[in-house]
Design a protein around this motif. Structure first.
Motif, PDB file in Angstrom:
ATOM      1  N   ALA A  99       0.850  -1.191   0.000  1.00  0.00           N
ATOM      2  CA  ALA A  99       0.000   0.000   0.000  1.00  0.00           C
ATOM      3  C   ALA A  99       0.882   1.236   0.000  1.00  0.00           C
ATOM      4  CB  ALA A  99      -0.923   0.002   1.216  1.00  0.00           C
ATOM      5  N   PHE A 100       0.371   2.323  -0.568  1.00  0.00           N
ATOM      6  CA  PHE A 100       1.204   3.513  -0.724  1.00  0.00           C
ATOM      7  C   PHE A 100       0.340   4.770  -0.801  1.00  0.00           C
ATOM      8  CE2 PHE A 100       0.320   1.454  -4.727  1.00  0.00           C
ATOM      9  CZ  PHE A 100      -0.191   2.479  -5.515  1.00  0.00           C
ATOM     10  N   LEU A 101       0.982   5.879  -0.469  1.00  0.00           N
ATOM     11  CA  LEU A 101       0.388   7.204  -0.599  1.00  0.00           C
ATOM     12  C   LEU A 101       1.197   7.961  -1.635  1.00  0.00           C
ATOM     13  CD1 LEU A 101      -1.577   9.442   0.550  1.00  0.00           C
ATOM     14  CD2 LEU A 101       0.312  10.090   2.052  1.00  0.00           C
ATOM     15  N   SER A 102       0.517   8.602  -2.575  1.00  0.00           N
ATOM     16  CA  SER A 102       1.177   9.354  -3.643  1.00  0.00           C
ATOM     17  C   SER A 102       0.644  10.769  -3.679  1.00  0.00           C
ATOM     18  CB  SER A 102       0.937   8.683  -5.002  1.00  0.00           C
ATOM     19  OG  SER A 102       1.455   7.369  -5.026  1.00  0.00           O
ATOM     20  N   MET A 103       1.422  11.672  -4.292  1.00  0.00           N
ATOM     21  CA  MET A 103       0.967  13.044  -4.471  1.00  0.00           C
ATOM     22  C   MET A 103       1.349  13.526  -5.861  1.00  0.00           C
ATOM     23  SD  MET A 103       3.650  15.606  -2.527  1.00  0.00           S
ATOM     24  CE  MET A 103       2.849  17.016  -3.297  1.00  0.00           C
ATOM     25  N   ALA A 104       0.626  14.544  -6.327  1.00  0.00           N
ATOM     26  CA  ALA A 104       0.928  15.159  -7.612  1.00  0.00           C
ATOM     27  C   ALA A 104       2.042  16.179  -7.435  1.00  0.00           C
ATOM     28  CB  ALA A 104      -0.316  15.831  -8.184  1.00  0.00           C
ATOM     29  N   GLN A 105       2.990  16.135  -8.363  1.00  0.00           N
ATOM     30  CA  GLN A 105       4.016  17.165  -8.444  1.00  0.00           C
ATOM     31  C   GLN A 105       4.110  17.568  -9.905  1.00  0.00           C
ATOM     32  OE1 GLN A 105       8.051  16.225  -7.391  1.00  0.00           O
ATOM     33  NE2 GLN A 105       8.794  18.117  -8.274  1.00  0.00           N
ATOM     34  N   VAL A 204      -3.143   0.449  -3.581  1.00  0.00           N
ATOM     35  CA  VAL A 204      -2.419  -0.799  -3.393  1.00  0.00           C
ATOM     36  C   VAL A 204      -1.938  -1.304  -4.739  1.00  0.00           C
ATOM     37  CG1 VAL A 204      -3.778  -1.422  -1.346  1.00  0.00           C
ATOM     38  CG2 VAL A 204      -4.480  -2.246  -3.606  1.00  0.00           C
ATOM     39  N   VAL A 205      -0.935  -2.169  -4.693  1.00  0.00           N
ATOM     40  CA  VAL A 205      -0.449  -2.821  -5.909  1.00  0.00           C
ATOM     41  C   VAL A 205      -0.100  -4.258  -5.553  1.00  0.00           C
ATOM     42  CG1 VAL A 205       1.935  -2.057  -5.520  1.00  0.00           C
ATOM     43  CG2 VAL A 205       1.182  -2.663  -7.840  1.00  0.00           C
ATOM     44  N   ALA A 206      -0.401  -5.185  -6.472  1.00  0.00           N
ATOM     45  CA  ALA A 206      -0.131  -6.605  -6.241  1.00  0.00           C
ATOM     46  C   ALA A 206       0.127  -7.278  -7.576  1.00  0.00           C
ATOM     47  CB  ALA A 206      -1.310  -7.264  -5.529  1.00  0.00           C
ATOM     48  N   LEU A 207       0.779  -8.438  -7.524  1.00  0.00           N
ATOM     49  CA  LEU A 207       1.035  -9.211  -8.731  1.00  0.00           C
ATOM     50  C   LEU A 207      -0.055 -10.234  -8.992  1.00  0.00           C
ATOM     51  CD1 LEU A 207       4.891  -9.826  -8.402  1.00  0.00           C
ATOM     52  CD2 LEU A 207       3.728  -8.366 -10.058  1.00  0.00           C
ATOM     53  N   ASP A 208      -0.780 -10.613  -7.968  1.00  0.00           N
ATOM     54  CA  ASP A 208      -1.821 -11.635  -8.112  1.00  0.00           C
ATOM     55  C   ASP A 208      -3.140 -10.996  -8.490  1.00  0.00           C
ATOM     56  OD1 ASP A 208      -0.491 -13.217  -5.167  1.00  0.00           O
ATOM     57  OD2 ASP A 208       0.005 -13.588  -7.280  1.00  0.00           O
ATOM     58  N   ASP A 209      -4.047 -11.813  -9.008  1.00  0.00           N
ATOM     59  CA  ASP A 209      -5.406 -11.344  -9.248  1.00  0.00           C
ATOM     60  C   ASP A 209      -6.028 -10.933  -7.922  1.00  0.00           C
ATOM     61  OD1 ASP A 209      -5.328 -11.736 -11.953  1.00  0.00           O
ATOM     62  OD2 ASP A 209      -6.123 -13.784 -11.844  1.00  0.00           O
ATOM     63  N   LEU A 210      -6.747  -9.823  -7.943  1.00  0.00           N
ATOM     64  CA  LEU A 210      -7.341  -9.291  -6.726  1.00  0.00           C
ATOM     65  C   LEU A 210      -8.852  -9.468  -6.753  1.00  0.00           C
ATOM     66  CD1 LEU A 210      -5.433  -5.883  -6.407  1.00  0.00           C
ATOM     67  CD2 LEU A 210      -4.901  -8.034  -5.268  1.00  0.00           C
ATOM     68  N   ASP A 211      -9.422  -9.533  -5.561  1.00  0.00           N
ATOM     69  CA  ASP A 211     -10.869  -9.413  -5.426  1.00  0.00           C
ATOM     70  C   ASP A 211     -11.177  -7.927  -5.548  1.00  0.00           C
ATOM     71  OD1 ASP A 211     -13.483  -9.089  -4.522  1.00  0.00           O
ATOM     72  OD2 ASP A 211     -13.317 -10.662  -3.006  1.00  0.00           O
ATOM     73  N   ILE A 212     -11.482  -7.496  -6.761  1.00  0.00           N
ATOM     74  CA  ILE A 212     -11.591  -6.070  -7.055  1.00  0.00           C
ATOM     75  C   ILE A 212     -12.629  -5.395  -6.165  1.00  0.00           C
ATOM     76  CG2 ILE A 212     -12.066  -4.342  -8.826  1.00  0.00           C
ATOM     77  CD1 ILE A 212      -9.477  -5.927  -9.219  1.00  0.00           C
ATOM     78  N   GLU A 213     -13.759  -6.022  -5.971  1.00  0.00           N
ATOM     79  CA  GLU A 213     -14.823  -5.405  -5.173  1.00  0.00           C
ATOM     80  C   GLU A 213     -14.367  -5.206  -3.729  1.00  0.00           C
ATOM     81  OE1 GLU A 213     -19.529  -6.117  -3.945  1.00  0.00           O
ATOM     82  OE2 GLU A 213     -18.541  -7.439  -5.402  1.00  0.00           O
ATOM     83  N   ARG A 214     -13.748  -6.224  -3.150  1.00  0.00           N
ATOM     84  CA  ARG A 214     -13.310  -6.123  -1.752  1.00  0.00           C
ATOM     85  C   ARG A 214     -12.162  -5.129  -1.599  1.00  0.00           C
ATOM     86  NH1 ARG A 214      -9.349  -8.105   1.467  1.00  0.00           N
ATOM     87  NH2 ARG A 214      -8.416  -9.295  -0.248  1.00  0.00           N
ATOM     88  N   VAL A 215     -11.165  -5.233  -2.471  1.00  0.00           N
ATOM     89  CA  VAL A 215      -9.988  -4.378  -2.342  1.00  0.00           C
ATOM     90  C   VAL A 215     -10.320  -2.925  -2.654  1.00  0.00           C
ATOM     91  CG1 VAL A 215      -7.678  -3.914  -3.247  1.00  0.00           C
ATOM     92  CG2 VAL A 215      -8.390  -6.273  -2.789  1.00  0.00           C
ATOM     93  N   SER A 216     -11.136  -2.686  -3.670  1.00  0.00           N
ATOM     94  CA  SER A 216     -11.494  -1.298  -4.000  1.00  0.00           C
ATOM     95  C   SER A 216     -12.282  -0.654  -2.868  1.00  0.00           C
ATOM     96  CB  SER A 216     -12.288  -1.237  -5.304  1.00  0.00           C
ATOM     97  OG  SER A 216     -13.533  -1.906  -5.194  1.00  0.00           O
TER      98      SER A 216
END
Length: 234
Positions: A99-105, A204-216
């Motif tokens: 998991a990560f936090l990003s900002m616009a620059q 978040v970022v992952a290499l495996d298929d995600l449960d899109i509904e749960r993770v989103s």
């Protein structure tokens, strides 16, 4: 100015604080007027700060805080890292993803905080300071979706605005799936510069298929929680 102070450093700090307080950024002429500086001096100070990524100049000429200011801040007590880390760590634990936090620059998206789940066997490492164009990757698209609709914007941005999250597959790393939501920080009624004018996303970022509904859903909840935390910091 009292004896012992370095005038150039004092002016640079004053300019940096003025940019932070402005929220939406200031043009060099405005900074010079507000600080009582000759425009040429203000320009040189801005150029020096920009060389260290403390500020950045937008295409319309406005000067805003750069990633260097945030990276510097995350190492101080009471900073962005202190406030954001519990939410980002909880998101990593709940989803089993980095998991990560990003900002616009300017036109880029920059990672300012990253954490990995403790129990996962294999993670995608998302290094602090990593940058990429806003139009690529879920984190940047999420930030763009928080802005007013623009002519010619991509379907990914429109979908993120509609759904409350952006999802990309393999855009920044082959096989990686990213999901991010924009922060919507309200500073109404608060005092001090806080995080006005800064644009963030959490994801978040992952290499495996995600449960899109749960993770989103988890990503959207983290964005809401972090928006409230940062809004209270003003």
């Amino acid at each position: 100015m009292s004896s012992g102070k370095l005038q150039t450093l004092d002016r640079g700090i004053a300019l940096l604080m003025q940019v932070a307080r402005s929220g939406g950024g200031l043009k060099i002429a405005d900074l010079a007027d507000q600080l009582g500086l000759h425009r040429a001096i203000a320009y040189r100070i801005v150029a020096t700060l920009a060389d260290h990524s403390m500020v950045t100049r937008l295409p319309d000429g406005r000067i805003v805080l750069g990633s260097g200011a945030i990276v510097l801040g995350v190492h101080a007590e009471g900073s962005l890292r202190t406030m954001a880390r519990p939410v980002v760590e909880e998101l990593a634990a709940e989803t089993g993803c980095s998991a990560f936090l990003s900002m616009a620059q300017g036109e880029d998206c920059v990672a300012v905080l990253s954490t990995e789940p403790r129990e996962a066997f294999l993670n995608v490492h998302y290094r602090v300071g990593t940058r990429h164009p806003l139009e690529r990757g879920a984190s940047g698209i999420a930030i763009l979706s928080s802005r007013p609709e623009q002519p010619g914007e991509s379907e990914a941005i429109r979908a993120a605005r509609r759904d409350g999250y952006a999802i990309t597959r393999g855009e920044l790393q082959k096989g990686a799936i990213g999901i991010s939501s924009p922060l919507r920080i309200s500073t109404e009624g608060l005092q001090g510069p806080g995080f006005e004018g800064m644009e963030f996303s959490v994801g978040v970022v992952a290499l495996d298929d995600l449960d899109i509904e749960r993770v989103s859903a988890a990503v959207r909840a983290a964005a809401a929680a972090l928006s409230e935390r940062l809004g209270r910091a003003g």
